[in-house]
Structures are given as structure tokens and as C-alpha cells.
Design an enzyme around this catalytic site. Structure first.
Site, short mmCIF file in Angstrom:
data_model
loop_
_atom_site.label_atom_id
_atom_site.label_comp_id
_atom_site.label_asym_id
_atom_site.label_seq_id
_atom_site.Cartn_x
_atom_site.Cartn_y
_atom_site.Cartn_z
N LYS A 1 17.93 -7.86 38.11
CA LYS A 1 17.03 -8.83 37.47
C LYS A 1 17.56 -9.28 36.10
CE LYS A 1 12.85 -7.26 36.88
NZ LYS A 1 12.20 -7.35 35.58
N ARG B 1 2.35 -7.30 35.56
CA ARG B 1 2.66 -6.04 36.25
C ARG B 1 1.54 -5.60 37.18
NH1 ARG B 1 7.10 -3.23 34.30
NH2 ARG B 1 7.93 -3.91 32.30
N ARG C 1 25.29 7.11 38.33
CA ARG C 1 25.86 7.19 36.99
C ARG C 1 26.07 8.63 36.54
NH1 ARG C 1 23.04 3.91 32.17
NH2 ARG C 1 21.29 5.25 32.76
N ARG D 1 22.27 12.47 33.55
CA ARG D 1 20.98 12.50 32.87
C ARG D 1 19.86 12.72 33.88
NH1 ARG D 1 20.02 7.24 29.43
NH2 ARG D 1 19.61 6.61 31.57
N ARG E 1 10.56 6.77 40.62
CA ARG E 1 10.36 5.57 39.79
C ARG E 1 10.26 4.32 40.67
NH1 ARG E 1 14.38 2.89 36.08
NH2 ARG E 1 15.80 4.55 36.71
#
Length: 217
Positions: free
Chosen positions: A13, A89, A128, A162, A173
Site C-alpha cells: 500500500k 478503519r 526479515r 524481531r 496481526r
């Protein structure tokens, strides 16, 4: 032209928002930008939002919606149009936005939803990893070290991931975002304003698809 840009985390996005803003010269308004501007200008709504944020609380819908109205009423937006990113949202916010644009004698022309399979997004977002010694960042698919297991920058073999990038956290999420987005997608689909774009394609091909949609607006 006034549009809303939607998409799950990792769908690309941000990249497409930059391209749209640059190509069509419309004002890119993200939720964060709106809050920062309202707070920096010390508007009444900005001060109210700051109070909630200072206490670590979510800013209520009516305050957020008020800040949106403040921003899209400004001259640059009235002149060039806007692209909303990160708002609405919730269904309540979408209904309030319809009222806001009606009061400002304008409208939402198109809702662009960049679609990517959630499992592909898990792979994108959880790939990552970081060199513990120098902090260089890599991605197992898109940006691996030149020599597997060895940092390009410092030669260390000590990497970590992380917590936010771990697959189970990413998956959770995404589930939260899907739950929030589903009613919004249905709302704009019912209005005949929704265009779904295949976000699995290369960046420029995705943008070509978006342009085809926006050129009809």
C-alpha cells in the site's frame, strides 16, 4: 478525485500510495499525518487527540473523524483531491466519512483495495532478519545475504528476528486486520465504489492496474 486506499499490512500500500500521489498530484493523507498536523497546529481537536495519546489511549472515533474533516476541508485538498490511507478503519468511521464529504459538498469517487493472499503476506512480513552485530537488515526471499548465513556488512554469522516479524505474530496481526477490513469492503462494494487490485504482481504491474481503475473516475 477523492479515493480511499486499502490493503493488509505488507500488501504494498505504501509503495502504491507514493506512485498514485506522484502521478495524479492528489494529496496523500495518512492517519498519522493528520494527527501530526492537527497537533502541530494546536487545533482544538489536535489538543484533544494529544491528551488521549499522552495517556496511551486510543483516540475516539468522533475526534479522529473531526480531524479528518479539518484536513480535507483545507485548500490544498479542495483544489487537488485526496487519497485517504488508514482511514476509515471501522464501519462507523466509513459512515461518518460519507457524512463529512456530503457536508463538504464532495464525494468518495473510488476505493482501491490491494489484495494479496494472507499466507503470501506472512511469508513477506516474516522473512526479515537482522545482523546482531551491525544491525544490517535482510529478507530471506527479497534481500538475502550474498553468502548464506554471513552478514554482507560485517561478516558476522549471528542473526536474530524481531518479535514483531515472527510468523505467529504476523499471522495474528493479519487476522485482526482482516476482521476489521471485511465489513468495510462489503460496505464499499455495496456502494459500487470498490475496485480490487491483484497485489501479487510486480510493483509496476500493480500500479498499471490501479491506473486503469482511476482513469475511469
Amino acid at each position: 478525485m477523492n479515493i480511499i486506499l486499502m490493503g493488509l499490512p505488507g500488501a504494498g500500500k505504501g509503495t502504491q500510495a507514493e506512485k498514485i500521489s506522484e502521478n495524479y498530484k492528489i494529496v496523500h493523507i495518512s492517519t498519522g499525518d493528520m494527527f501530526r498536523e492537527a497537533i502541530s497546529k494546536k487545533s482544538e481537536l489536535g489538543r484533544t487527540a494529544q491528551g488521549y495519546m499522552d495517556q496511551g489511549q486510543l483516540v475516539p472515533d468522533e475526534v479522529t473523524s473531526g480531524i479528518v474533516k479539518e484536513r480535507i476541508a483545507q485548500e490544498d485538498v479542495q483544489q487537488h483531491g485526496f487519497m485517504l490511507d488508514g482511514f476509515p478503519r471501522t464501519l462507523v468511521q466509513a459512515e461518518t466519512l460519507d457524512q463529512i464529504v456530503k457536508e463538504l459538498k464532495t464525494s468518495i469517487d473510488r476505493v482501491v483495495n490491494i489484495k494479496v493472499d494472507p499466507e503470501d503476506l506472512v511469508e513477506r512480513l516474516s522473512g526479515r532478519f537482522i545482523c546482531r552485530k551491525c544491525g544490517a537488515t535482510y529478507h530471506k526471499i527479497y534481500n538475502p545475504p550474498k553468502v548464506e548465513g554471513v552478514c554482507d556488512v560485517c561478516g558476522s554469522k549471528d542473526f536474530y528476528q524481531r518479535d514483531d516479524d515472527k510468523p505467529e505474530v504476523v499471522r495474528n496481526r493479519l487476522e485482526v486486520n482482516i476482521e476489521k477490513n471485511t465489513p468495510l469492503i462489503a460496505y464499499y462494494e455495496k456502494q459500487g465504489k470498490l475496485s480490487n487490485i491483484d497485489g501479487n504482481k510486480p510493483i509496476n504491474e500493480v500500479f498499471d492496474e490501479i491506473k486503469k481503475v482511476l482513469e475511469k473516475v
